[in-house]
Design an enzyme around this catalytic site. Sequence first.
Site, PDB file in Angstrom:
ATOM      1  N   HIS A  82       0.846  -1.187   0.000  1.00  0.00           N
ATOM      2  CA  HIS A  82       0.000   0.000   0.000  1.00  0.00           C
ATOM      3  C   HIS A  82       0.881   1.236   0.000  1.00  0.00           C
ATOM      4  O   HIS A  82       1.870   1.317   0.722  1.00  0.00           O
ATOM      5  CB  HIS A  82      -0.920   0.017   1.226  1.00  0.00           C
ATOM      6  CG  HIS A  82      -2.022   1.023   1.111  1.00  0.00           C
ATOM      7  ND1 HIS A  82      -3.227   0.734   0.512  1.00  0.00           N
ATOM      8  CD2 HIS A  82      -2.088   2.316   1.486  1.00  0.00           C
ATOM      9  CE1 HIS A  82      -3.997   1.820   0.537  1.00  0.00           C
ATOM     10  NE2 HIS A  82      -3.322   2.791   1.131  1.00  0.00           N
ATOM     11  N   ASP A 161     -13.914   3.953   6.337  1.00  0.00           N
ATOM     12  CA  ASP A 161     -12.819   4.590   5.603  1.00  0.00           C
ATOM     13  C   ASP A 161     -13.328   5.246   4.329  1.00  0.00           C
ATOM     14  O   ASP A 161     -12.885   6.330   3.960  1.00  0.00           O
ATOM     15  CB  ASP A 161     -11.714   3.575   5.267  1.00  0.00           C
ATOM     16  CG  ASP A 161     -10.538   4.273   4.586  1.00  0.00           C
ATOM     17  OD1 ASP A 161     -10.042   5.268   5.151  1.00  0.00           O
ATOM     18  OD2 ASP A 161     -10.140   3.865   3.483  1.00  0.00           O
ATOM     19  N   ARG A 168     -11.942  13.698   4.216  1.00  0.00           N
ATOM     20  CA  ARG A 168     -10.594  14.239   4.427  1.00  0.00           C
ATOM     21  C   ARG A 168     -10.065  14.888   3.158  1.00  0.00           C
ATOM     22  O   ARG A 168      -9.387  15.903   3.191  1.00  0.00           O
ATOM     23  CB  ARG A 168      -9.638  13.124   4.870  1.00  0.00           C
ATOM     24  CG  ARG A 168      -9.845  12.718   6.317  1.00  0.00           C
ATOM     25  CD  ARG A 168      -9.113  11.448   6.622  1.00  0.00           C
ATOM     26  NE  ARG A 168      -7.694  11.557   6.380  1.00  0.00           N
ATOM     27  CZ  ARG A 168      -6.922  10.554   5.931  1.00  0.00           C
ATOM     28  NH1 ARG A 168      -7.424   9.364   5.707  1.00  0.00           N
ATOM     29  NH2 ARG A 168      -5.645  10.740   5.738  1.00  0.00           N
ATOM     30  N   SER A 183      -6.744   4.888   8.291  1.00  0.00           N
ATOM     31  CA  SER A 183      -7.292   4.626   6.961  1.00  0.00           C
ATOM     32  C   SER A 183      -6.615   3.419   6.308  1.00  0.00           C
ATOM     33  O   SER A 183      -7.281   2.505   5.809  1.00  0.00           O
ATOM     34  CB  SER A 183      -7.084   5.894   6.113  1.00  0.00           C
ATOM     35  OG  SER A 183      -7.235   5.624   4.753  1.00  0.00           O
ATOM     36  N   LYS A 187      -8.241  -0.816   6.210  1.00  0.00           N
ATOM     37  CA  LYS A 187      -8.472  -1.481   4.913  1.00  0.00           C
ATOM     38  C   LYS A 187      -7.660  -2.767   4.824  1.00  0.00           C
ATOM     39  O   LYS A 187      -8.120  -3.790   4.351  1.00  0.00           O
ATOM     40  CB  LYS A 187      -8.036  -0.580   3.757  1.00  0.00           C
ATOM     41  CG  LYS A 187      -8.979   0.551   3.441  1.00  0.00           C
ATOM     42  CD  LYS A 187      -8.670   1.170   2.105  1.00  0.00           C
ATOM     43  CE  LYS A 187      -7.452   2.044   2.065  1.00  0.00           C
ATOM     44  NZ  LYS A 187      -7.623   3.406   2.486  1.00  0.00           N
TER      45      LYS A 187
HETATM   46  N1  URA Z   1      -3.759   6.075   1.554  1.00  0.00           N
HETATM   47  C1  URA Z   1      -4.844   5.686   2.268  1.00  0.00           C
HETATM   48  O1  URA Z   1      -5.407   4.619   2.030  1.00  0.00           O
HETATM   49  N2  URA Z   1      -5.266   6.489   3.238  1.00  0.00           N
HETATM   50  C2  URA Z   1      -4.672   7.646   3.541  1.00  0.00           C
HETATM   51  O2  URA Z   1      -5.112   8.298   4.438  1.00  0.00           O
HETATM   52  C3  URA Z   1      -3.545   8.055   2.788  1.00  0.00           C
HETATM   53  C4  URA Z   1      -3.105   7.237   1.793  1.00  0.00           C
END
Ligand code: URA
Length: 437
Positions: A82, A161, A168, A183, A187
């Site tokens: 990620h 999220d 956000r 966040s 996930k």
């Molecule tokens: N990627 C994400 O999934 N969330 C964030 O807050 C920033 C980058």
Amino acid sequence: MTIYEIIRRKRDGSELKGAELEFLVQGFVAGDVTDYQMSAFLMATFFTGMTRGETETLVRTMLASGETVDMSSLAGPKVDKHSTGGVGDKLSFIAAPIAAAEGILIPMISGRGLGHTGGTLDKLESVPGLRTAFSPREFRDLVEDVGMAIVSQSSEIVPADRKMYALRDVTATVECIPLIVGSILSKKLAAGLDALVLDVKVGRGAFMDSLERGRELGRYLVDTAVRLGLRATAVLTSMDSPLGSAIGNALEMTESVDVLKGQGPMDVRETSIELAAHMIHLGGLSSDLGEARIRATAALDSGRALEVFTRFIVAQGGDPAFIDSPSALPTAPVVHEATAPVGGYIDSIDALEIGLTSVELGAGRLTMTGSIDRAVGIELLVSVGDHIEVGCPVARIHASDDSSNASAIVRVLAAIRIVDEPPTRVGRIIEIISQVG
Ligand code: URA
């Protein structure tokens, strides 16, 4: 307990109790907490932060807002990567097929564009027919059949999220470490992973603009992931200039295919191989990182990663025609080149400015429900360190009309610094933060 009190306590820097965070997040998902109340809470958190304990509770509470996908019956290590968000970042489309070709299973729940950074789902959805919304059961089956899947959060998977991320994005509350950790990890935990490789971007075009802040985020992410039961490694990568040449949804899909075919920009290739190698290693499929790098390179060069990518596109309903003919993706009606006003060496290409210009062209969202144009964007025709003559084309702008094309040309030229002396070229990989420190 009232939402007003929770916001006030956070504003004043108090540590919130688990029950308060749960009340807030659950209420927001249920529609009882309004967008303006959540916006105020996010901004208060942005300024006063959270303790490690609060952040862990935030992750758990966001995770509990939906289902956890049960991947336990799948044979093989479940590892994801990620990114914390950058400009021109298409690495998931290359690193994931490489690692999947080597036997890693990749259940990836991704996000949409955030601020000036592009979103994996927005890019992927430029492929005609491709879907990213799947039920938890379908998601599991895709991973079993193909080795990888890239899906969105939904009303079933981390709805907290999905809603908080979108808010956000439009309330300038993205660059906040506890909110980023909440966040990302909610996930990732929902996807039933064994391990996670984090690509923490650092520099002008990243949410963390200094190495110090990047390290802080990387350490925080790795420590929290490990405490919540996930093996994790963070790779700090430079985001001072955009990654690769293409910025914009469809353009980035085309560049990903180029790299999967053994062409395309070297920085995209090398960073993809590095991240895939960490995925292979963290998944326990190599004895050391050196061996994992060799295997990742071979999976890319042999075309096996491209085969996985093609199967993944088809499995998610996408038309694979673009893999051989990029014009099968959306194309912009107005394409013009920006030319160098002076000759010299390319000293820097400001990733933030390029990202903002791409959003202004329509590639990103300005409001929570705003639509995006998947065809528009910027192709950089030069890289840092190149020598160019005056009048040489430095970028190609893909726009929806003449006036947005003209204003993008002005912004892109201002973002490219040309100097007389050759700059020192630096690689993308800055450092690795692993679980053991
Ligand atoms: N990627 C994400 O999934 N969330 C964030 O807050 C920033 C980058």
